[in-house]
Design an enzyme around this catalytic site. Structure first.
Site, PDB file in Angstrom:
ATOM      1  N   GLY A  36       0.838  -1.205   0.000  1.00 37.37           N
ATOM      2  CA  GLY A  36       0.000   0.000   0.000  1.00 37.37           C
ATOM      3  C   GLY A  36       0.867   1.247   0.000  1.00 37.37           C
ATOM      4  N   HIS A  37       1.820   1.297   0.926  1.00 31.19           N
ATOM      5  CA  HIS A  37       2.773   2.420   0.943  1.00 31.19           C
ATOM      6  C   HIS A  37       3.541   2.493  -0.381  1.00 31.19           C
ATOM      7  CE1 HIS A  37       2.623   1.328   5.381  1.00 31.19           C
ATOM      8  NE2 HIS A  37       2.368   2.617   5.437  1.00 31.19           N
ATOM      9  N   ASP A 150      -7.140   4.861   4.650  1.00 33.71           N
ATOM     10  CA  ASP A 150      -7.436   5.749   5.779  1.00 33.71           C
ATOM     11  C   ASP A 150      -8.244   6.944   5.264  1.00 33.71           C
ATOM     12  OD1 ASP A 150      -5.854   4.289   7.827  1.00 33.71           O
ATOM     13  OD2 ASP A 150      -4.209   4.783   6.490  1.00 33.71           O
ATOM     14  N   GLN A 153      -8.756  10.030   7.531  1.00 29.82           N
ATOM     15  CA  GLN A 153      -7.476  10.732   7.624  1.00 29.82           C
ATOM     16  C   GLN A 153      -7.246  11.571   6.362  1.00 29.82           C
ATOM     17  OE1 GLN A 153      -3.819   8.722   9.187  1.00 29.82           O
ATOM     18  NE2 GLN A 153      -3.240   8.698   7.042  1.00 29.82           N
ATOM     19  N   ARG A 187      -1.014  -3.286  10.619  1.00 32.68           N
ATOM     20  CA  ARG A 187      -1.525  -4.003  11.785  1.00 32.68           C
ATOM     21  C   ARG A 187      -1.986  -5.434  11.454  1.00 32.68           C
ATOM     22  NH1 ARG A 187      -3.336   1.463  13.406  1.00 32.68           N
ATOM     23  NH2 ARG A 187      -2.299   1.961  15.371  1.00 32.68           N
TER      24      ARG A 187
END
Lengths: 281, 281
Positions: A36-37, A150, A153, A187
């Site tokens: 994802g990053h 997110d 966010q 996570r």
């Protein structure tokens, strides 16, 4: 690739780069990098002359009972991934550099930060907004890359950038998923085998919602009810929230007659997972 | 001198100036300029290649019962003063440009903002910090000029700049006073003749404190008591606070064995005036 811990040193370098007319793409992370990053980094490399990644597990965004201490910090692996992905500068500050003694200024996300995940994580989005404000002042990028995973966010940071006049564009990139639909998250490594099997129920509930909308259902309460039923079949799943909200104020809507966010947070055992999808109307 | 209302236009101009290696001095104001403001502008002209002044009566820093609406706005006179003082750029934004619909991000000053003037003006320093954060992002100056008259504001903004990593230096310039000691303030015009005669009691109380310290007095409570006695002799004076605090956390100190701030707020009639002095130890 340079790894820099001193904010002032990095700020000086990035200003010099900008003044040469080169564009800077920036990806703020807490490390534990996953695909994802890497999708954000890849897009930043494509769009910009220089790519900056920050790796900083931000204490201000963790609650007192949350996983700050045990949050994964595989630094060597992260740096290798950054290097391989074509990152130019990694900002790796110490905690006491970012929050020195006497630190007292916080950016508040207002009502946007009190909704959805903000209900069970009070102060979380203020902590996120604060560290991103700090990072934007240090890095001074042209484009900030955020993940759709997110969603709240991304909406809050986009709002902060507009509200506080940060001269930076935002690109929100699609959520990257495993084959069974589970959204990538640092996570996920906390999940045991059984939990891992149950975790895709978040994305399955979102797919159900999408198919209900595609089939003509416009009643938010009914869609939410069907999603909850699906999730509650999983023994280890405990719903934090399932919500259908507008994209600006994050307020619940009753009818899907505008573009909206369907978002949910579910605990699988003790592991709190989030996911979302945007319905475009 | 250019007058600019569009934040993005100003941001573009100031970045171009910076990239040419020219330094920018910035003085944020609410207009109603007096020789106190002009002393900041004068210093900025001396120190920098380019001087930017903002004129914006910031609604976010006024309480619901405060004087936002009647705050003086002598724009023509202000612009003439700026031009004469050698200002290059005046930023004059509309309220709806600074706080558009849906605005929701605020910078919080934390405990520093809850003390002294923050007690009777809750939210005031958050509003100040928010607008200064916005202005710093728009103007991107090298040096920010603030007045010592607003000591708590100067301490909070200096802290914010450090905490949020704004790449800007701060210069705090001495309070400019009238001959009888009254600190210049845009709110002095509200004083009627009798109130104007009583108003110098603030600076007289500070002078008394300074002379007591010079005479060897180190007990803060005794100094405060003497100051209060002096002020209470004036019929229209109503003390808001008289405080002796440290310069970092703004916490009351008992003994003057460190550098400290002696600050006070006094209502003369309905007009709330502030003043302060720093004791260097």
């Amino acid at each position: 690739m340079k790894v820099i811990g001193d904010p002032q040193k990095l700020a000086k370098i990035t200003r010099q780069i900008s003044c040469k007319g080169k564009s800077i793409g920036f990806i703020p992370t807490m490390g534990a990098l996953h695909p994802g990053h890497l999708s954000l980094i890849k897009q930043a490399v494509k769009d910009n002359d220089i790519v900056v990644v920050s790796i900083f597990v931000n204490p201000a965004q963790f609650g007192p009972k949350e996983d700050f201490k045990k949050y994964p910090r595989p630094l060597k692996k992260d740096l290798a991934l950054c290097r391989k992905a074509g990152v130019d500068l990694v900002f790796l500050p110490a905690e006491k550099i970012m929050y020195p003694q006497g630190y007292s200024t916080f950016v508040e996300a207002g009502e946007l930060g009190a909704k959805l995940c903000g209900i069970s994580r009070p102060g979380h989005f203020g902590g996120v907004a604060t560290v991103v404000a700090k990072l934007l002042n240090i890095v001074a990028p042209n484009i900030l890359y955020l993940g759709q995973k997110d969603a709240q966010q991304a909406i809050i940071i986009t709002r902060m950038i507009k509200d506080l006049n940060f001269p930076v564009k935002v690109k929100v990139m699609p959520t990257v998923r495993q084959k069974d639909g589970l959204a990538l998250s640092s996570r996920n490594i906390y999940l045991n085998n059984e939990q891992r099997k149950q975790a895709p129920v978040l994305s399955k509930a979102l797919s159900l919602a999408e198919s209900l909308v595609a089939g003509g259902q416009r009643d938010a309460a009914r869609i939410i009810s069907r999603m909850r039923q699906l999730i509650e079949k999983k023994k280890q799943a405990k719903i934090d929230y399932v919500a259908i909200v507008d994209l600006e104020k994050l307020e619940s809507i009753k009818k899907i007659n505008q573009s909206c966010l369907i978002a949910l947070a579910v605990r699988i055992g003790k592991i709190r997972l989030i996911d979302n999808t945007i319905i475009s109307v």
